[in-house]
Structure formats: structure tokens, C-alpha cells
Design an enzyme around this catalytic site. Sequence first.
Site, mmCIF file in Angstrom:
data_model
loop_
_atom_site.group_PDB
_atom_site.id
_atom_site.type_symbol
_atom_site.label_atom_id
_atom_site.label_comp_id
_atom_site.label_asym_id
_atom_site.label_seq_id
_atom_site.Cartn_x
_atom_site.Cartn_y
_atom_site.Cartn_z
ATOM 1 N N GLU A 41 0.813 -1.219 0.000
ATOM 2 C CA GLU A 41 0.000 0.000 0.000
ATOM 3 C C GLU A 41 0.847 1.269 0.000
ATOM 4 O O GLU A 41 0.404 2.312 -0.485
ATOM 5 C CB GLU A 41 -0.952 0.022 1.195
ATOM 6 N N PHE A 95 -10.886 -7.635 14.113
ATOM 7 C CA PHE A 95 -9.841 -8.061 13.178
ATOM 8 C C PHE A 95 -9.542 -6.945 12.172
ATOM 9 O O PHE A 95 -10.449 -6.389 11.575
ATOM 10 C CB PHE A 95 -10.283 -9.335 12.451
ATOM 11 N N GLN A 96 -8.277 -6.643 12.014
ATOM 12 C CA GLN A 96 -7.795 -5.595 11.110
ATOM 13 C C GLN A 96 -8.422 -4.235 11.415
ATOM 14 O O GLN A 96 -8.668 -3.440 10.511
ATOM 15 C CB GLN A 96 -8.029 -5.984 9.643
ATOM 16 N N LYS A 139 -17.316 -0.733 6.775
ATOM 17 C CA LYS A 139 -17.797 -1.693 5.786
ATOM 18 C C LYS A 139 -19.324 -1.653 5.645
ATOM 19 O O LYS A 139 -19.858 -1.763 4.543
ATOM 20 C CB LYS A 139 -17.337 -3.093 6.181
ATOM 21 N N MET A 154 24.553 8.783 0.941
ATOM 22 C CA MET A 154 24.498 10.053 1.669
ATOM 23 C C MET A 154 24.822 9.839 3.139
ATOM 24 O O MET A 154 25.514 10.662 3.755
ATOM 25 C CB MET A 154 23.119 10.703 1.511
#
Lengths: 568, 193
Positions: free
Chosen positions: A50, A112-113, A162, A474
Site C-alpha cells: 500500500e 480483526f484488522q 464496511k 548520503m
Amino acid sequence: MMLTGSEILMECLLREGVDVMFGYPGGAILPTYDAMTKYPQIHHVLVRHEQGASHMADGYARATGKVGVAIATSGPGATNLVTGMATAMMDSSPIVCITGQVPRAAIGSDAFQETDVTGVSLPVTKHNFLVMDLDELAWTVREAFHIARSGRPGPVLVDIPKDIQTASTEFVYPEGEIVLPGYQPRTTANEDELDAAARLINEAQRPIILAGHGILMSGAMDELLHLVERSGVPVALTLLGKGALPENHPLSLGMMGMHGTATSNHSIQQADLLIALGMRFDDRVTGNLATYSQHSRKIHVDIDPSEINKNVPVDVGIAGDLRTVITQLLPRIEKQQRVDWMARIRDWQEDDDERDILHHDTGDRLLGAQVINDLWLHTGGDAITVTDVGQHQMLEAQYYPHQRPSTLITSGGLGTMGFGFPAAMGAKFGLPDEEVWAIVGDGGFQMTMCELATAVQEKTNVNIAILNNAFLGMVRQWQEFFYEERYHATPMFNPDFCLFADAYGVPNMRVTKREQVEESVAFARSVQGPVLIEYVIEKEDIVYPMVPAGADLHAMIRRPKPGERENA
Amino acid sequence: MSDEIRTEQKVTLVTLVANRPGVLNRIASLFRRRNFNIDSLTVGRTHRQHVSRMTIVVDARLANVNIIAANLRKLVNVIEVRVVSDEPHVSRDLALIKVRTDDPESRNMVTEICERYPGRIVDMGVKVAIVEVTAHEAQVEAMIEEFRPIGIVEMVRTGVVAMGRGVRIQDTQYEPPIMRAGTRDNGVQQTIL
């Protein structure tokens, strides 16, 4: 018409002009993924992580000026967007991130999640929403796009439970003007401000314009050019301001700051007037604030009033849109040549030229600066370059002059390694007719190189140039200068990048000699779809000049002239 | 244009905010993120259904008040910000102070202090009394100092609330756009999957 929340979301995205979105499905966003099948006008790009989606949306936004859209599921999907939102926040890039959330009844139950993503993203978004009422969904999406693209642009997150996505309602698109009473960005300057600014500019002996990202965001390139040519004031650019003024303009001094040109930094320190336009006096451009341009008066124009007097106290601060304000200012500006001031500047430029690595004999070594210079040469200086973060990024800024606005895309404020490659893909989606190069280091590329699969799946015609020095270059440079060459955790084991490309069926080439760079550009151009070029460069090269962090802006570590001792 | 040097240490900002979920969190998060120090913050409803009002007191020696105000104004849910301590205004702080009154001397002292300040005893027990005071912050603090030697056992303060005097009216017609646009009867079904 009865529509589900997911369908309402898609209807709203269509009306915002969204043609592509970057995302990754999951449980809490599945109803929306299902609804996408009814909206083939919006192309969905399946990323591999993502974070890639958020950077692609960002790259798309910076290339096109339109709002980029990323979409992810709840929990880990949402948290993986955070780096991308923080990157967009720091660089004022308009993106909208849409996340699924657990059903309303489950919120707060550690489902969940489940992640409180509006809480997590609060400090790294311009604004965010948790939609708790289906009736508010369409308005919320409209407001999200409005907030993302107006004023000082930035990322906006919309979190949609949802059960809101699955519920149905009679859909009427909410027309009408968006009125957010506390959110009315000021655009124009008043007469007093304009008079005060014009007086300072007309009376100044050693003025310099500091042009930043705001010039590009407001589309004020022509106005800036008029101002520069009328007032005769030279221009130093911030990293994100590159392209604000064509860099081959005689009054362009190049980039300012930590790795800016010595000419820009000396001019700022010696100036009697700074005209800061759409920049924010970041510590990477000011160095030590106590000694920063001590003898100058200061004018600061920015769309964001909270930037004025934040880091540097100014004499005239104007909160407004740059295109509008410069247009208002122009009739008050006297035409001037500024011969004496420019003569001093030309002396500094001659010294810069003498120290330029391209004018030194470097033997057989292939240097990053040479690669970037030759990429510039053989792409006609007209490609869209998207960089990652590190030495290659600063070399790009120094050796790839940009004539057109928004042709350099780079993570300036947050300095997000891993940004370059996915952002380049996003830029290519936005501007399919442009030649797009992702210029990345071996370190940063490995942070998001999983997106090579996305590029293959989408046949994204993006050219990947990896400047491989087998170091976090760097950081190694800092260790060399400031940590007595203790190269801890900077040497990199790398995969064989060409074999890696082979694994994805991506055409590739390894370049070890300068003569091959031209051929590599021709090769990249001959390939449809992604192509990967690995440039094996000098391992322990240094980006000069360098203002050590917190040091005075004029206290640059310079590259020695030919014949001088290294690090003299 | 540049900010005048402020000599007073306490500055009072009054902020009207849209009464949306999480708005207090947004303000608190801003102060934490920008490293602005809050002296006190009070929040409460107004006569407008969708508008809440916050009174924020900050120490002006530690932060640039104009920068704080500009940052507050950037928040989408913030409708208006005013530095009321720059204008004639009324400010009040309320304290409930539970103080020891288990001997006649302390009981007399508490009664006597309440006569000299705008305080009153709202609960008198055998061992302790609760004193309520509503006054300017400085006066509340002076009163607390007088109670301290007697023995404060518990205390709560609301923090400062403030309002401009006279016709310095800080109000808004704000209504959420969603309210104007949408129909409220939405037929949302609670489906948990």
C-alpha cells in the site's frame, strides 16, 4: 436511484474526474472493490504494497496537478499508507486516501484488522474523515477533494466502515458550492502589503528571489518570469521549486541550501533583500538561522499564513496565492539591470564552474554526476525525472536542469526513501505521453522494488535508472565527514539488479563505463513497458558543496579545485 | 508586519469550532505536534447547535501567539480564532476547593476568606468544607494561596473561559453543509458482516 455506499463512492470519484486509482484490496474494502467492476471508467492499479499506492497517487498528483487517489483496506492496509500521506503532507501534494474500516458496530472493539486510522493519520493529513452516516458520504468525498486541492494542497483521508459501503440509499449527488466557514484560503494581497513589498524591491541593491514549490502549485511561472525580467532580480530555487524558472535563464542561480550552488548560498548571505515566494525556510535551505542572511530585509509570500514568521522573521509577509499576488505586484515594479550585483554573482559562478566535477579529469571512474549529466544530455533535458532520496537526488538537482515546471518529482520535505520508483509510475499514469525516468539509489529502490511486478502487470512504460554504489551513499558521506569514516550500517549487499529484472521479465542493462550511458538511454527508449538500467558508480563519491546540518549557510564544504588537496 | 514583542505572559484565544467528533483531539494534537504549551483549555457548547467554543490560554513567552492562531485557523473544523486578551474582555475561572475545617479556628478562617473573595461555602461537613469560587484567574489563585496553610485536601479548576466585552461579538451562523444538503431519513441498515 438506490445505490450502495460503495457505488455512491464510485459515483463521487467519477464526478471528481478520477480516472485511475492505486490500491490493494482486503476484507473491509471489498464491497468497494466489488462496486469497481461496474465502473470501468476508473482504472484500478493493483500495487504490491500500500505504500506504493500512496506514492503513486502522489506522483500522479505532482505530475498532473490533479488529485491522486489511493485506496486500501482497514488495519495494516491503512497504516501502510501513512508514509505516503506524511510525504504528501510535507510537500503539499493533493492526494485522497480511501480506507475501509470495520463495521460501525465493531469500531472500538479491537476487531480483526481494526486500526484507528483517523487517529493515526491526524498529524500527517491536512484533514481526515470517518464516515459514520451514509447520508454524509457523498458530501464527505466532495469536501475531501476540495480540501485536498485548494489552498495549500495536501493529503486527505476518508475512512469508510464496511457497513456504510454495503448499505443502500436513494442517491442524489449533492450539487452546490462547498462552504467550509473556517476554511477560506486568502488569495489576494492588500494595497499596503503590495506597496511595502514593491518599495523594498525597487530600493534594494542586492536582492534575490527564493522561488519554491508554491510557484509551481499556483501556476505562477509566467508571472515569476515577468517579475524577474522587469526587476532584474536573480533567482535561487528550492529543490521542489526547480522548474519555477527555466534553469538556463541567465538570472537563474540554481538550487539553494545544503547541496545548493555556492553562488545561491553566497548571494543569500550577502543579499540586502530576500523575496521568498512559495517556500518555507526549511532548515535544509537556511542552515543556522542565527546567521541566515543577516543583513537583508525580507518579503515572504505564501498561501499558508502559518508559514509567515515561522522560521525567519520577515518585514513584509503576504498570505496569498502567488500567481495573484505577483500579478498585483508587477505594475509597481521598476525595470532595473543591477549590474554591480550581477558582477559579484558572476564571480561566484566562475568559481563554481572551476570546481565542477565535470570539468575535472576523473580517469576511468564512473561518477553519479556524470551519469545524471549524460542522462540530461541524451534525454534532451526534457524527461520527467522522479528521484528517490540521497546522493543521487542531490546530483539530479545539480546536474539535470529543468526548463519546464513539474518535471522534477522528488520527496523534499520528508525525504522518503522508496518514494522514487512508485511515484514515477504514478507520474507515468498521469502523463502517458511523457518520457518518465525513475532515478533511484540502490538503497531506496530496494524499499519499494516490489512494485516492479505492478509495472509489468500494467505495462507501465517507466525507465528505472539505479545509481548503484553499494552504499547508503548520503549516510556514508555524513559518516566520512562527521563520524570519522566509521561506515557502520551503510555498506550494502545488493541483489544482482539485472537478474532481479530478469525474474520479472523486464529488459535490463548494466552500465559500468561513461560511454555506455548514451546507449542505455537509446535502449530504454526502445523498450515498451518497464526497463531497468543499473549504473555501477564510484562507491565513495561525495556530493559537493555541502552545508553541514546546522552550520552557517556560507560555511560550505567545497570540492577542491584541480591541484588542491582533497577535503582541504 | 512582524510580531510585536509581548510582555504579558498569559494570552487568551477564543476559538469557535464545528461540533464534530474528534475536534478536541484535532486541537490537542496540533498543540502537541507543534510543541505549543497549553496553560489551560476549556471547551463547551454554545447557543448554536453545531458550534462549540474553546478558550485556550497559552504562555506567550514560549510561543508566537500569531503562529498558534494561524495554525488553529488551518484546521478545517475551526471556524474562527480571536486573541481576546488583546481586547477588553471578561475572563473567569471556577474552582472547587475542599479544605480542612476540623477545628473552630480553621472553620473561622475559611468563612473569613470567603467573605473577602467572591467565594462561598457550598458544602460544610464536620471535617472538611467545599468552597466554590468563580473569579478572574489571578483572584482564584490568590484565594488558593490563603487556603493552603489551612490545609487543602482536594481541588478542581475548570480553566479560564473568556468573552470580549460589549459589542465584540464572536458568533457564527455555522451549520454543517451536510445538514443542509442531505435528507435525514436515510434508511441505513446496520449490517454487520
